[in-house]
Write a protein that holds these residues in place. Structure first.
Motif, PDB file in Angstrom:
ATOM      1  N   ALA A  19       0.898  -1.205  -0.067  1.00  0.00           N
ATOM      2  CA  ALA A  19       0.081  -0.037   0.066  1.00  0.00           C
ATOM      3  C   ALA A  19       0.968   1.260  -0.020  1.00  0.00           C
ATOM      4  O   ALA A  19       0.538   2.402  -0.813  1.00  0.00           O
ATOM      5  CB  ALA A  19      -0.995   0.051   1.125  1.00  0.00           C
ATOM      6  N   VAL A  20       1.921   1.355   0.826  1.00  0.00           N
ATOM      7  CA  VAL A  20       2.770   2.434   0.856  1.00  0.00           C
ATOM      8  C   VAL A  20       3.552   2.655  -0.662  1.00  0.00           C
ATOM      9  O   VAL A  20       3.502   3.744  -1.088  1.00  0.00           O
ATOM     10  CB  VAL A  20       3.982   2.179   1.705  1.00  0.00           C
ATOM     11  CG1 VAL A  20       5.045   3.201   1.951  1.00  0.00           C
ATOM     12  CG2 VAL A  20       3.241   2.525   3.581  1.00  0.00           C
ATOM     13  N   ILE A  21       3.956   1.751  -1.268  1.00  0.00           N
ATOM     14  CA  ILE A  21       4.565   1.800  -2.403  1.00  0.00           C
ATOM     15  C   ILE A  21       3.605   2.503  -3.310  1.00  0.00           C
ATOM     16  O   ILE A  21       3.948   3.353  -3.956  1.00  0.00           O
ATOM     17  CB  ILE A  21       5.090   0.345  -2.962  1.00  0.00           C
ATOM     18  CG1 ILE A  21       6.128  -0.112  -2.122  1.00  0.00           C
ATOM     19  CG2 ILE A  21       5.265   0.588  -4.499  1.00  0.00           C
ATOM     20  CD1 ILE A  21       6.633  -1.496  -2.388  1.00  0.00           C
ATOM     21  N   ARG A  22       2.469   1.871  -3.490  1.00  0.00           N
ATOM     22  CA  ARG A  22       1.097   2.383  -4.259  1.00  0.00           C
ATOM     23  C   ARG A  22       1.068   3.902  -4.064  1.00  0.00           C
ATOM     24  O   ARG A  22       1.040   4.771  -4.841  1.00  0.00           O
ATOM     25  CB  ARG A  22      -0.093   1.541  -4.322  1.00  0.00           C
ATOM     26  CG  ARG A  22      -1.097   2.073  -5.195  1.00  0.00           C
ATOM     27  CD  ARG A  22      -2.594   1.378  -4.827  1.00  0.00           C
ATOM     28  NE  ARG A  22      -3.007   1.391  -3.567  1.00  0.00           N
ATOM     29  CZ  ARG A  22      -3.069   0.227  -2.469  1.00  0.00           C
ATOM     30  NH1 ARG A  22      -2.271  -0.953  -2.858  1.00  0.00           N
ATOM     31  NH2 ARG A  22      -3.353   0.706  -1.257  1.00  0.00           N
ATOM     32  N   GLU A  23       0.711   4.339  -2.640  1.00  0.00           N
ATOM     33  CA  GLU A  23       0.376   5.468  -2.352  1.00  0.00           C
ATOM     34  C   GLU A  23       1.308   6.535  -2.749  1.00  0.00           C
ATOM     35  O   GLU A  23       1.326   7.620  -3.189  1.00  0.00           O
ATOM     36  CB  GLU A  23       0.088   5.540  -1.066  1.00  0.00           C
ATOM     37  CG  GLU A  23      -1.364   4.839  -0.680  1.00  0.00           C
ATOM     38  CD  GLU A  23      -1.367   4.565   0.954  1.00  0.00           C
ATOM     39  OE1 GLU A  23      -0.519   4.987   1.672  1.00  0.00           O
ATOM     40  OE2 GLU A  23      -2.354   3.711   1.199  1.00  0.00           O
ATOM     41  N   SER A  24       2.825   6.065  -2.386  1.00  0.00           N
ATOM     42  CA  SER A  24       3.828   7.090  -2.719  1.00  0.00           C
ATOM     43  C   SER A  24       4.121   7.426  -4.312  1.00  0.00           C
ATOM     44  O   SER A  24       4.314   8.346  -4.713  1.00  0.00           O
ATOM     45  CB  SER A  24       5.327   6.375  -2.217  1.00  0.00           C
ATOM     46  OG  SER A  24       5.097   6.228  -0.723  1.00  0.00           O
ATOM     47  N   TYR A  25       3.878   6.313  -4.741  1.00  0.00           N
ATOM     48  CA  TYR A  25       3.864   6.395  -6.349  1.00  0.00           C
ATOM     49  C   TYR A  25       3.036   7.163  -6.921  1.00  0.00           C
ATOM     50  O   TYR A  25       3.292   8.097  -7.802  1.00  0.00           O
ATOM     51  CB  TYR A  25       3.897   4.933  -6.923  1.00  0.00           C
ATOM     52  CG  TYR A  25       3.896   4.910  -8.592  1.00  0.00           C
ATOM     53  CD1 TYR A  25       4.796   5.447  -9.403  1.00  0.00           C
ATOM     54  CD2 TYR A  25       2.680   4.189  -8.965  1.00  0.00           C
ATOM     55  CE1 TYR A  25       4.629   5.461 -10.691  1.00  0.00           C
ATOM     56  CE2 TYR A  25       2.640   4.013 -10.265  1.00  0.00           C
ATOM     57  CZ  TYR A  25       3.367   4.545 -11.460  1.00  0.00           C
ATOM     58  OH  TYR A  25       3.320   4.435 -12.533  1.00  0.00           O
ATOM     59  N   LYS A  26       1.730   6.822  -6.598  1.00  0.00           N
ATOM     60  CA  LYS A  26       0.665   7.549  -7.120  1.00  0.00           C
ATOM     61  C   LYS A  26       0.467   8.971  -6.706  1.00  0.00           C
ATOM     62  O   LYS A  26       0.019   9.934  -7.428  1.00  0.00           O
ATOM     63  CB  LYS A  26      -0.633   6.966  -6.729  1.00  0.00           C
ATOM     64  CG  LYS A  26      -0.978   5.508  -7.384  1.00  0.00           C
ATOM     65  CD  LYS A  26      -1.828   5.552  -8.512  1.00  0.00           C
ATOM     66  CE  LYS A  26      -2.247   4.112  -8.874  1.00  0.00           C
ATOM     67  NZ  LYS A  26      -3.213   4.275 -10.099  1.00  0.00           N
TER      68      LYS A  26
END
Length: 366
Positions: free
Chosen positions: A280-287
């Motif tokens: 989730a953190v990877i997704r949120e940081s990327y997005k």
């Protein structure tokens, strides 16, 4: 609505559905050159919204396995044109996965003049197949010099340009499964004490420099990356600060504008499962850095779970792996609820059409 089978826009590419054929090593490239058999294989599976090729080396030094293809010579470019033409003829889209094997492999699998190299001179336990002498111990890599690192970055650039010349719609940089980019990320494989090793910010440097160089060369809308947080494949070990490290990577990738991040989850095959919080953190940081970016999840999916993750915006696309090997018409089967054929694991990496292009297609009901 069945989101998995709905259209999707990936960068400048219109995908006919949200299924992705995950990259899978198949070892059919005799002499490391793509061929007609490979064109048939990918063409058979062009029902996927996006095809991602098997790992393709950007360099002679990255050909650590037997019969894996490259995309750095003219013969290889011409071979891949057969593949991309065949896929595009069926209205498919295809990215090439650039996989430098780094320390993974045996010198017998490398062409003359090439050598096994990694961030540090740390070999793997166990054996790897060679066509000349069967299973042999992994060769110990030499530690890459600063000059080697800069050369490798330029090899990724050259391979990316060659891939576009060969007709690919984009490239996926393989930053997962213990190959060169991930070797730099992991303290178990990277014992360097220069700017490419030490704390995780320094270990991230090689990945970031490769991505930036490739983005500068072919455009961010044609560049994705595959990551495997908590992966232990190829002798990697779980280490501290993974979530913080990958959060930083994802933010940087988002700022570079890359078209997607693709997360590996091999827990269905016995590997450690990535922490939900990290995914989730990877997704949120990327997005956060790239709101139009695409997030791909893979690993043990069925239609119900895929639609759930799409509905809850945990992912934009869902990748399927081994089921595509034995079901070239996988998308149609999933959509119509047709039982899947089991794959013959004994033919995953053998040469020839057996277990490769000879799986039957179901007689679908209209």
């Amino acid at each position: 609505m069945n989101l998995l089978f709905s259209e999707y826009t990936l960068g400048k590419n219109k995908l006919k559905n949200r299924t992705v054929m995950a990259p899978m090593t198949r070892s059919r490239a005799i002499g490391n050159i793509p061929n007609d058999l490979m064109a048939e294989y990918y063409s058979q599976r062009a029902g996927a919204g996006l095809l991602i090729t098997e790992g393709v080396s950007p360099s002679p030094n990255g050909l650590g396995y037997a019969r894996i293809p490259g995309v750095f010579s003219e013969a290889q470019i011409q071979g891949w044109k057969k593949v991309t033409d065949a896929v595009h003829a069926k209205n498919g889209k295809i990215f090439v996965q650039l996989m430098h094997s780094g320390r993974v492999g045996n010198s017998l699998n490398l062409p003359e003049g090439a050598s096994l190299a990694g961030p540090s001179a740390i070999g793997l336990k166990g054996t790897v197949w060679t066509d000349q002498e069967g299973n042999q111990p992994y060769s110990t890599p030499r530690e890459m010099t600063q000059a080697d690192i800069q050369k490798a970055i330029q090899e990724y650039v050259h391979a990316s340009k060659s891939a576009i010349q060969a007709g690919f719609d984009g490239v996926e940089l393989h930053g997962a499964n213990g190959y060169l980019i991930e070797q730099f990320l992991h303290p178990s494989a990277n014992h360097r004490n220069d700017e490419y090793g030490g704390d995780w910010k320094k270990r991230n440097r090689f990945a970031l420099e490769v991505v930036k160089a490739v983005v500068d060369a072919i455009g961010a809308d044609k560049v994705g990356i595959r990551l495997s947080p908590y992966g232990v494949f190829n002798d990697l070990e779980i280490h501290d600060e993974i979530e913080e490290q990958y959060e930083d990577l994802a933010s940087a990738f988002g700022k570079l504008g890359i078209v997607y991040i693709h997360i590996v989850d091999h827990s269905s095959m016995g590997a450690p499962k990535p922490k939900d919080s990290t995914v989730a953190v990877i997704r949120e940081s990327y997005k956060s850095a790239n709101p139009s970016g695409t997030y791909i999840l893979s690993g043990g999916y069925d239609v119900e779970r895929a639609n759930s993750d799409l509905k809850h915006k945990n992912a934009d696309l869902i990748a399927f792996g081994r089921s595509f090997i034995s079901n070239p018409d996988l998308v149609e089967k999933l959509e119509k609820g047709i039982p899947l054929v089991e794959a013959d694991q004994s033919t995953f990496y053998t040469p020839g059409e057996k277990g490769y292009t000879d799986y039957p297609v179901a007689a679908l009901q209209v």
